[in-house]
Design an enzyme around this catalytic site. Sequence first.
Site, PDB file in Angstrom:
ATOM      1  N   PRO A  49       7.294   7.928   1.291  1.00 13.56           N
ATOM      2  CA  PRO A  49       7.152   6.572   0.294  1.00 13.56           C
ATOM      3  C   PRO A  49       6.223   5.550   0.784  1.00 13.56           C
ATOM      4  O   PRO A  49       6.144   5.227   2.319  1.00 13.56           O
ATOM      5  CB  PRO A  49       8.661   6.129   0.439  1.00 13.56           C
ATOM      6  CG  PRO A  49       9.253   6.614   1.703  1.00 13.56           C
ATOM      7  CD  PRO A  49       8.663   7.930   1.945  1.00 13.56           C
ATOM      8  N   ASP A  50       5.476   4.895   0.099  1.00  9.91           N
ATOM      9  CA  ASP A  50       4.810   3.818   0.614  1.00  9.91           C
ATOM     10  C   ASP A  50       5.827   2.300   0.599  1.00  9.91           C
ATOM     11  O   ASP A  50       5.966   1.958  -0.542  1.00  9.91           O
ATOM     12  CB  ASP A  50       3.490   3.756  -0.302  1.00  9.91           C
ATOM     13  CG  ASP A  50       2.408   2.602   0.285  1.00  9.91           C
ATOM     14  OD1 ASP A  50       2.862   1.660   0.729  1.00  9.91           O
ATOM     15  OD2 ASP A  50       1.043   3.078   0.326  1.00  9.91           O
ATOM     16  N   ILE A  51       5.849   2.010   1.500  1.00  6.62           N
ATOM     17  CA  ILE A  51       6.799   0.667   1.738  1.00  6.62           C
ATOM     18  C   ILE A  51       6.292  -0.402   1.161  1.00  6.62           C
ATOM     19  O   ILE A  51       6.530  -1.233   0.303  1.00  6.62           O
ATOM     20  CB  ILE A  51       7.389   0.578   2.996  1.00  6.62           C
ATOM     21  CG1 ILE A  51       8.032   2.008   3.410  1.00  6.62           C
ATOM     22  CG2 ILE A  51       8.348  -0.828   3.177  1.00  6.62           C
ATOM     23  CD1 ILE A  51       8.431   2.151   4.948  1.00  6.62           C
ATOM     24  N   ASN A  89       2.690   8.585  15.507  1.00  5.23           N
ATOM     25  CA  ASN A  89       1.330   7.897  15.992  1.00  5.23           C
ATOM     26  C   ASN A  89       1.250   7.073  16.958  1.00  5.23           C
ATOM     27  O   ASN A  89       2.166   6.888  17.829  1.00  5.23           O
ATOM     28  CB  ASN A  89       0.851   7.199  14.538  1.00  5.23           C
ATOM     29  CG  ASN A  89       1.626   6.227  14.108  1.00  5.23           C
ATOM     30  OD1 ASN A  89       1.718   5.016  14.666  1.00  5.23           O
ATOM     31  ND2 ASN A  89       2.401   6.232  12.895  1.00  5.23           N
ATOM     32  N   LYS A 115      15.978  24.372  16.679  1.00  2.49           N
ATOM     33  CA  LYS A 115      14.712  24.151  17.091  1.00  2.49           C
ATOM     34  C   LYS A 115      13.766  25.622  16.886  1.00  2.49           C
ATOM     35  O   LYS A 115      14.395  26.777  16.550  1.00  2.49           O
ATOM     36  CB  LYS A 115      14.515  24.271  18.650  1.00  2.49           C
ATOM     37  CG  LYS A 115      13.483  24.142  19.291  1.00  2.49           C
ATOM     38  CD  LYS A 115      13.675  23.905  20.961  1.00  2.49           C
ATOM     39  CE  LYS A 115      12.490  24.185  21.683  1.00  2.49           C
ATOM     40  NZ  LYS A 115      12.576  24.542  23.015  1.00  2.49           N
ATOM     41  N   ASP A 137       2.069   9.004   7.137  1.00  4.35           N
ATOM     42  CA  ASP A 137       1.984   9.346   5.662  1.00  4.35           C
ATOM     43  C   ASP A 137       2.645  10.447   5.096  1.00  4.35           C
ATOM     44  O   ASP A 137       2.891  10.380   3.998  1.00  4.35           O
ATOM     45  CB  ASP A 137       0.362   9.593   5.271  1.00  4.35           C
ATOM     46  CG  ASP A 137      -0.236   8.270   5.416  1.00  4.35           C
ATOM     47  OD1 ASP A 137      -0.040   6.962   5.004  1.00  4.35           O
ATOM     48  OD2 ASP A 137      -1.619   8.170   6.152  1.00  4.35           O
ATOM     49  N   PHE A 150      -1.525  -4.165   6.291  1.00  2.33           N
ATOM     50  CA  PHE A 150      -2.406  -4.263   7.398  1.00  2.33           C
ATOM     51  C   PHE A 150      -3.159  -3.293   7.076  1.00  2.33           C
ATOM     52  O   PHE A 150      -2.716  -2.115   6.509  1.00  2.33           O
ATOM     53  CB  PHE A 150      -1.636  -4.005   8.722  1.00  2.33           C
ATOM     54  CG  PHE A 150      -1.307  -5.411   9.285  1.00  2.33           C
ATOM     55  CD1 PHE A 150      -0.500  -6.262   8.797  1.00  2.33           C
ATOM     56  CD2 PHE A 150      -2.058  -5.722  10.635  1.00  2.33           C
ATOM     57  CE1 PHE A 150      -0.324  -7.179   9.517  1.00  2.33           C
ATOM     58  CE2 PHE A 150      -1.653  -6.572  11.361  1.00  2.33           C
ATOM     59  CZ  PHE A 150      -0.764  -7.668  10.809  1.00  2.33           C
ATOM     60  N   LYS A 193      -2.530  -1.499  -3.509  1.00  2.00           N
ATOM     61  CA  LYS A 193      -1.258  -1.667  -2.995  1.00  2.00           C
ATOM     62  C   LYS A 193      -0.497  -2.750  -3.819  1.00  2.00           C
ATOM     63  O   LYS A 193       0.697  -3.016  -3.852  1.00  2.00           O
ATOM     64  CB  LYS A 193      -0.849  -1.797  -1.831  1.00  2.00           C
ATOM     65  CG  LYS A 193      -1.553  -0.633  -0.852  1.00  2.00           C
ATOM     66  CD  LYS A 193      -0.725  -0.240   0.119  1.00  2.00           C
ATOM     67  CE  LYS A 193      -1.275   0.804   0.962  1.00  2.00           C
ATOM     68  NZ  LYS A 193      -0.474   1.639   1.643  1.00  2.00           N
TER      69      LYS A 193
HETATM   70  O1  C5P Z   1      -3.675   2.753   3.278  1.00  2.00           O
HETATM   71  P1  C5P Z   1      -2.569   2.682   4.470  1.00  2.00           P
HETATM   72  O2  C5P Z   1      -1.215   3.265   3.693  1.00  2.00           O
HETATM   73  O3  C5P Z   1      -2.878   2.982   5.741  1.00  2.00           O
HETATM   74  O4  C5P Z   1      -2.267   0.988   4.287  1.00  2.00           O
HETATM   75  C1  C5P Z   1      -1.626   0.355   5.289  1.00  2.00           C
HETATM   76  C2  C5P Z   1      -0.627  -0.518   5.042  1.00  2.00           C
HETATM   77  O5  C5P Z   1       0.392   0.007   4.284  1.00  2.00           O
HETATM   78  C3  C5P Z   1       0.093  -1.177   6.028  1.00  2.00           C
HETATM   79  O6  C5P Z   1       0.333  -2.630   5.949  1.00  2.00           O
HETATM   80  C4  C5P Z   1       1.298  -0.462   6.392  1.00  2.00           C
HETATM   81  O7  C5P Z   1       2.366  -1.124   6.897  1.00  2.00           O
HETATM   82  C5  C5P Z   1       1.764  -0.003   5.027  1.00  2.00           C
HETATM   83  N1  C5P Z   1       2.198   1.278   4.626  1.00  2.00           N
HETATM   84  C6  C5P Z   1       3.645   1.233   4.226  1.00  2.00           C
HETATM   85  N2  C5P Z   1       4.144   2.581   3.936  1.00  2.00           N
HETATM   86  C7  C5P Z   1       3.484   3.494   4.028  1.00  2.00           C
HETATM   87  C8  C5P Z   1       2.066   3.658   4.605  1.00  2.00           C
HETATM   88  C9  C5P Z   1       1.477   2.437   4.741  1.00  2.00           C
HETATM   89  O8  C5P Z   1       4.186   0.371   3.941  1.00  2.00           O
HETATM   90  N3  C5P Z   1       4.096   4.640   3.886  1.00  2.00           N
END
Ligand code: C5P
Length: 406
Positions: free
Chosen positions: A308-310, A212, A290, A280, A328, A346
């Site tokens: 994973p959502d960190i 991104n 390749k 995501d 953020f 979150k």
């Molecule tokens: O809703 P979204 O996932 O875009 O939320 C953004 C926030 O979540 C940011 O703080 C981003 O660093 C964190 N994030 C994360 N891991 C992910 C996706 C988002 O830590 N996989």
Amino acid sequence: MSGDKRILLIIGGGIAAYKSLDLIRKLRAAGLGVRCILTEAGAQFITPLSVASLSGEKTHMALFDLTEEAEMGHIRLSREADLVVVAPATADLMAKMASGQCNDLATTALLATDKPVLLAPAMNVRMWEHPATQRNLAQLQADGISIVGPDSGDMACGEYGPGRMAEPDDILAAIEAKLSPEVAAQPLRGVRALVTSGPTHEPIDPVRYIANRSSGKQGHAIASALARLGAETVLVSGPTHEPAPPGVRLIRVETACEMLRAVEEAGHVDVAVCAAAVADWRVASQTGSKIKKTADGACPELPLTENPDILKSIARSATNRPRLVIGFAAETDNVIAHARDKLARKGCDWIVANDVSPETGIMGGDFNTVHLVSAAGVADWPPMSKIEVARQLAADIAKFFDPDRG
Ligand code: C5P
């Protein structure tokens, strides 16, 4: 410290002058204006052109220069700065300063200035330890001049001991402490901070990846701002072109899974700021070789799986939750509503929300317009540079940890 503070940097004649070029770069990256005087001896080590290229301003050298006196006299040069820094400060410059001599532009500006002065001495160990230099040092300190370094170690002349110029990061820290009382107070000393920054790259095959447009500028600036206030800061960053911020432990990663692992390995922290634009999704099954085009023109199928959502895993940790978790929300519409929703979903304490629609130029740019969303409400911050956003956020974090001081 506001972004419009100016440094007059006097570069003396020592081999350490090469480090002053790096210092100029770091000062500008910290949002400071830099104007330079290069002494005749300094110009034996580095060129006026490299100084001008890095500072973005003319390099001043001569005391009696008719054009220069008409455009900018030596008095104005010394007064327009907020701080005068001498790096490297040679034994000769220190001796001249201690006795008030002024036979060139550098020493004249030092005698004429009404601003604080910081010296970064650099010389051979015997020269540093000589009673004459130590006498001059004591005189300069008695005159109110501040000193950073010198460090001990191997010297360019082959000897060992005190006399090496302090590293640019340490000179920068000393400059920032002189310019801003909040830095001198080090309100986040003893606080452990973790910041995630940049994009993640999710491989499709060994040569392609999903990415991104995140530049990492905001996350890196936050890590830098926290370290500047004394926090022990770990920065876990995806691939960016941003330099490592001074005083920060930088861990470089590529993918979201690597970022999560690095965050977990960083151990317990008091505050976590998740500024990374984590992808995501990643490709569910990567190929070891390749992917090739096929004769029938069929496009490859690339099934995705969720990353994973960190932020969520930090904020919802039952055993290791930091006292303050900040996320953020980069949105292109309904910024505040999405941020509120994210705060709840979150489980974090604050959300820094911003509009990243392409027309704002925020993605990859140097400026940001943010809203700080928390249970207490929404604070709309005026447009400012990403460095200023970072410093404001660091100041708010310091207030959170020590409300009495704020
Ligand atoms: O809703 P979204 O996932 O875009 O939320 C953004 C926030 O979540 C940011 O703080 C981003 O660093 C964190 N994030 C994360 N891991 C992910 C996706 C988002 O830590 N996989």
